[in-house]
Design a protein around this motif. Sequence first.
Motif, PDB file in Angstrom:
ATOM      1  N   ILE A  18      33.672  78.112  49.680  1.00  0.00           N
ATOM      2  CA  ILE A  18      32.843  78.895  50.607  1.00  0.00           C
ATOM      3  C   ILE A  18      33.188  78.530  52.042  1.00  0.00           C
ATOM      4  O   ILE A  18      33.331  79.401  52.905  1.00  0.00           O
ATOM      5  N   ALA A  54      23.402  79.249  55.085  1.00  0.00           N
ATOM      6  CA  ALA A  54      23.179  80.537  54.432  1.00  0.00           C
ATOM      7  C   ALA A  54      22.429  81.483  55.359  1.00  0.00           C
ATOM      8  O   ALA A  54      22.793  82.662  55.483  1.00  0.00           O
ATOM      9  N   ARG A  76      30.580  82.414  46.743  1.00  0.00           N
ATOM     10  CA  ARG A  76      29.142  82.137  46.761  1.00  0.00           C
ATOM     11  C   ARG A  76      28.547  82.232  45.362  1.00  0.00           C
ATOM     12  O   ARG A  76      27.731  81.388  44.966  1.00  0.00           O
TER      13      ARG A  76
END
Length: 202
Positions: A40, A91, A138
């Motif tokens: 990520i 996030a 993700r």
Amino acid sequence: MSTSTWIIIGVIVVFVLWIIMVYNGLVAMRQRVNQAFADIDVQMKLRHDLIPNLVETVKGYASHERGTLEAVVQARNAAIQAQSGGVQAQAAAENALSGTLRQLFALSEAYPDLKANQNFQQLQSELSDIENKLAASRRFYNNAVQEYNTGIQQFPAVLLAGSLGFSPKGFFDVGEERATLDKASAGQVLTSKYMSLVRFWI
């Protein structure tokens, strides 16, 4: 040595081997989580590096859309700073950045010359590819986190996980997707504990 002494030694050896087995299993799951997050991180950095060129290209055709351009730059800077704030902060920052990028690409509909610009099209294609890879990374990370969080709550690992330094990990999501993962993880934990108890008493 007497028979009872050998029995005690055997029990101790089995107990130590069991602890080693549980520990190694938890380490393997934690490593998968860390590796998945590293994937990520690579995609996020690629997106951050691409945005300045994208903003400059749009600025050449829609310089008076200052509010949208500044919002993208600010969201990018906030996302970079959030890298030291943990998964939840990252996030949230990345989701905010995605929102400003959608607004930026919406401008192209009002500027045909921008939409037809070859550099803009290439940057848009590269960013779209990064977004797809980021979404895949993700999902892989969240699946690894779900497996890890379930693993440390399963019997008998739950008896040792805390003392061995294994604590729950956060999902790289907000909203419905995270809620779905939380529910799935909770259901899996309850099922696993039930099956473990059944096997124990059988």
